[in-house]
Structure formats: C-alpha cells, structure tokens
Write a protein that holds these residues in place. Structure first.
Motif, mmCIF file in Angstrom:
data_model
loop_
_atom_site.group_PDB
_atom_site.id
_atom_site.type_symbol
_atom_site.label_atom_id
_atom_site.label_comp_id
_atom_site.label_asym_id
_atom_site.label_seq_id
_atom_site.Cartn_x
_atom_site.Cartn_y
_atom_site.Cartn_z
ATOM 1 N N SER A 181 14.282 14.101 13.575
ATOM 2 C CA SER A 181 14.015 13.056 14.571
ATOM 3 C C SER A 181 12.861 13.454 15.476
ATOM 4 C CB SER A 181 15.263 12.772 15.402
ATOM 5 O OG SER A 181 15.574 13.871 16.226
ATOM 6 N N PHE A 182 12.702 14.753 15.707
ATOM 7 C CA PHE A 182 11.566 15.315 16.429
ATOM 8 C C PHE A 182 11.304 14.640 17.780
ATOM 9 C CE2 PHE A 182 7.318 17.274 16.561
ATOM 10 C CZ PHE A 182 7.697 18.527 16.138
ATOM 11 N N PRO A 183 12.317 14.616 18.681
ATOM 12 C CA PRO A 183 12.116 13.957 19.973
ATOM 13 C C PRO A 183 11.203 14.724 20.920
ATOM 14 C CG PRO A 183 14.280 14.967 19.866
ATOM 15 C CD PRO A 183 13.639 15.152 18.522
ATOM 16 N N PHE A 184 11.108 16.034 20.761
ATOM 17 C CA PHE A 184 10.243 16.850 21.608
ATOM 18 C C PHE A 184 9.749 18.035 20.804
ATOM 19 C CE2 PHE A 184 14.725 17.170 22.868
ATOM 20 C CZ PHE A 184 15.062 18.355 22.262
ATOM 21 N N LYS A 185 8.743 18.726 21.344
ATOM 22 C CA LYS A 185 8.139 19.840 20.602
ATOM 23 C C LYS A 185 7.957 21.038 21.522
ATOM 24 C CE LYS A 185 3.440 18.040 21.255
ATOM 25 N NZ LYS A 185 3.745 17.071 22.255
ATOM 26 N N ILE A 186 7.581 22.145 20.934
ATOM 27 C CA ILE A 186 7.333 23.353 21.709
ATOM 28 C C ILE A 186 6.184 23.081 22.673
ATOM 29 C CG2 ILE A 186 6.525 25.751 21.561
ATOM 30 C CD1 ILE A 186 8.066 25.964 18.948
ATOM 31 N N ASP A 194 6.598 21.225 25.413
ATOM 32 C CA ASP A 194 7.022 20.112 26.262
ATOM 33 C C ASP A 194 7.890 20.638 27.406
ATOM 34 O OD1 ASP A 194 5.760 18.192 24.760
ATOM 35 O OD2 ASP A 194 7.572 17.480 23.759
ATOM 36 N N VAL A 195 7.748 20.015 28.564
ATOM 37 C CA VAL A 195 8.621 20.314 29.687
ATOM 38 C C VAL A 195 9.688 19.228 29.701
ATOM 39 C CG1 VAL A 195 8.785 20.543 32.189
ATOM 40 C CG2 VAL A 195 6.780 21.418 30.991
ATOM 41 N N ILE A 196 10.947 19.660 29.620
ATOM 42 C CA ILE A 196 12.043 18.697 29.560
ATOM 43 C C ILE A 196 12.960 18.872 30.766
ATOM 44 C CG2 ILE A 196 12.014 18.514 27.048
ATOM 45 C CD1 ILE A 196 14.518 20.326 27.014
ATOM 46 N N LYS A 197 13.652 17.807 31.080
ATOM 47 C CA LYS A 197 14.680 17.841 32.118
ATOM 48 C C LYS A 197 15.986 17.434 31.453
ATOM 49 C CE LYS A 197 15.815 16.145 36.696
ATOM 50 N NZ LYS A 197 15.377 15.300 37.808
ATOM 51 N N ILE A 198 16.983 18.333 31.519
ATOM 52 C CA ILE A 198 18.290 18.079 30.937
ATOM 53 C C ILE A 198 19.177 17.516 32.038
ATOM 54 C CG2 ILE A 198 20.288 19.097 29.791
ATOM 55 C CD1 ILE A 198 18.327 21.281 28.753
ATOM 56 N N HIS A 199 19.671 16.305 31.834
ATOM 57 C CA HIS A 199 20.470 15.614 32.845
ATOM 58 C C HIS A 199 21.940 16.011 32.703
ATOM 59 C CE1 HIS A 199 17.016 13.172 33.868
ATOM 60 N NE2 HIS A 199 16.829 12.984 32.569
ATOM 61 N N ASP A 200 22.287 17.093 33.341
ATOM 62 C CA ASP A 200 23.659 17.582 33.373
ATOM 63 C C ASP A 200 24.072 17.595 34.837
ATOM 64 O OD1 ASP A 200 26.076 18.866 33.191
ATOM 65 O OD2 ASP A 200 25.335 20.521 31.954
ATOM 66 N N LYS A 201 25.151 16.891 35.192
ATOM 67 C CA LYS A 201 25.490 16.771 36.604
ATOM 68 C C LYS A 201 25.874 18.109 37.224
ATOM 69 C CE LYS A 201 30.353 15.647 36.426
ATOM 70 N NZ LYS A 201 31.400 14.785 36.848
ATOM 71 N N PRO A 236 22.145 25.577 23.546
ATOM 72 C CA PRO A 236 22.611 25.179 22.206
ATOM 73 C C PRO A 236 22.069 23.812 21.778
ATOM 74 C CG PRO A 236 24.443 25.870 23.602
ATOM 75 C CD PRO A 236 23.245 25.768 24.486
ATOM 76 N N ASN A 237 21.723 23.700 20.507
ATOM 77 C CA ASN A 237 21.178 22.453 19.970
ATOM 78 C C ASN A 237 22.140 21.282 20.113
ATOM 79 O OD1 ASN A 237 18.743 23.525 19.194
ATOM 80 N ND2 ASN A 237 19.383 23.935 17.102
ATOM 81 N N ASN A 238 23.447 21.519 19.898
ATOM 82 C CA ASN A 238 24.380 20.400 19.953
ATOM 83 C C ASN A 238 24.460 19.800 21.353
ATOM 84 O OD1 ASN A 238 25.826 22.514 21.093
ATOM 85 N ND2 ASN A 238 27.711 22.042 20.004
ATOM 86 N N LEU A 239 24.241 20.595 22.402
ATOM 87 C CA LEU A 239 24.250 20.049 23.759
ATOM 88 C C LEU A 239 23.006 19.206 24.032
ATOM 89 C CD1 LEU A 239 25.710 22.966 25.911
ATOM 90 C CD2 LEU A 239 26.856 20.919 25.043
ATOM 91 N N LEU A 240 21.897 19.528 23.359
ATOM 92 C CA LEU A 240 20.697 18.710 23.532
ATOM 93 C C LEU A 240 20.914 17.288 23.019
ATOM 94 C CD1 LEU A 240 17.751 21.086 22.631
ATOM 95 C CD2 LEU A 240 18.311 20.140 24.854
ATOM 96 N N LEU A 241 21.746 17.148 21.996
ATOM 97 C CA LEU A 241 22.029 15.815 21.479
ATOM 98 C C LEU A 241 23.081 15.090 22.314
ATOM 99 C CD1 LEU A 241 22.017 16.407 17.627
ATOM 100 C CD2 LEU A 241 20.216 15.460 19.053
ATOM 101 N N GLN A 242 23.863 15.838 23.096
ATOM 102 C CA GLN A 242 24.924 15.234 23.897
ATOM 103 C C GLN A 242 24.460 14.851 25.295
ATOM 104 O OE1 GLN A 242 28.220 17.945 23.924
ATOM 105 N NE2 GLN A 242 28.372 17.989 21.705
ATOM 106 N N LYS A 243 23.467 15.538 25.811
ATOM 107 C CA LYS A 243 22.997 15.305 27.177
ATOM 108 C C LYS A 243 21.769 14.405 27.154
ATOM 109 C CE LYS A 243 25.859 18.428 28.783
ATOM 110 N NZ LYS A 243 26.980 18.105 29.606
ATOM 111 N N GLY A 244 21.544 13.758 28.281
ATOM 112 C CA GLY A 244 20.314 12.992 28.425
ATOM 113 C C GLY A 244 19.148 13.935 28.662
#
Length: 176
Positions: free
Chosen positions: A110-115, A117-124, A153-161
């Motif tokens: 799916s390649f949503p982001f790449k090396i 990139d600056v990402i923000k993980i929306h975890d409360k 972990p990769n699986n959390l990247l798919l679970q979080k915004g």
C-alpha cells in the motif's frame, strides 16, 4: 528400470512441476521488483516480500507433489489438520509476530509513507511525531526531533491514525 516404467507419469509431472516452480519464482521476483522500483521501495523490504512469496509458492509445490505421487486424500487431510492444529496453537501464542509480518507486507504494497517522511501517530496516551528512518518486516524505526529512537510495531501503524507531516526542514528559516 522397473521404477521408471511404473512411475513414468509421476516423474514427468514432477519434472513439469519443478519447471513451473522455477518459472513462478522468476516471474514473481520480477513482478515484485518492478513494483518496488515504480514505488521507490527499498531493497531489503523488497527481498523480504520476495522471500514470503517464494515460501508460499514452495508450500504449494510440496502440496502438488504429494498429490502427484498418490498420497491418499484422507491421509493428506489428517496430516494437514494435525499440522494446522499445532501451527494454530503456536501462532495463537505468537499472534503478534504473524500480525507484524502481515502488516509489513500490507505496508509494502500500500506504501502510505516512505523513509524520510515525518509522521504523527495519533495515540491518545502516547502521541509520537518522528521521522521514519527504516521500515522492517516487524517494526518501523523512528527518530524524534530530540534524537530519541523509537521502534514501533508495524501492526500498530495500521491500527492508529497516521498523519504525514511536512518535512520540518522545509519550513525552518536558517540565519547566520
């Protein structure tokens, strides 16, 4: 000589199956590499996906060999159910490993982001804003502005915004 006369069909089918195995491995490798090149994916991630696909093809070939050489269908089902039970119990204990591998494959295609990139993980509870340094089979390696290294972990990247941020270096003004 009697062996060759008695099992001629099985030997020919096995030879054709091995040729098919080689062709499938070559074709799948070329297709994944072409996809990786078009999506600018990194080499070790591509090799990892190729390994998974080759493993799947090998399992199919072994199953076909069992059928070609005349193992009784009920014996195959008994063996497969036993193996599935053992693997199921083992994987239930290790579900996170399987989940991370599956997530790694999904992230590859799916390649949503790449090396870079600056990402923000929306975890409360633990929001993270960091740059992606590497994407592995199980984890994504992140680095925050403070220099803190995070293995996520990769699986959390798919679970979080996830938000892909503008590169922080683009909007900073440098003065002498």
């Amino acid at each position: 000589m009697a062996f060759f006369n008695e099992y001629t069909k099985e030997l020919i089918a096995t030879g054709i199956l091995f040729i098919l195995l080689i062709l499938l491995r070559i074709i799948s490798t070329k297709l994944v590499r072409r996809y990786a090149k078009s999506s600018h994916s990194i080499e070790h991630r591509t090799n990892l996906v190729i390994k998974y696909i080759h493993l799947f093809i090998n399992i199919l070939v072994v199953t076909a060999l069992i059928i070609i050489w005349g193992v009784q269908t009920k014996d195959i089902f008994i063996a497969l159910s036993s193996i599935t039970t053992v693997v199921g119990v083992a994987m239930f204990a290790q579900w996170s490993i399987l989940s991370n591998i599956t997530s790694g494959i999904i992230l590859f295609f799916s390649f949503p982001f790449k090396i870079g990139d600056v990402i923000k993980i929306h975890d409360k509870d633990f929001p993270i804003e960091a740059e992606i340094e590497d994407i592995g089979a199980f984890h994504v390696y992140l680095k925050t502005n403070d220099g803190e290294k995070i293995i996520y972990p990769n699986n959390l990247l798919l679970q979080k915004g996830i938000s892909i941020m503008k590169n922080h270096f683009d909007d900073k003004e440098f003065v002498d």
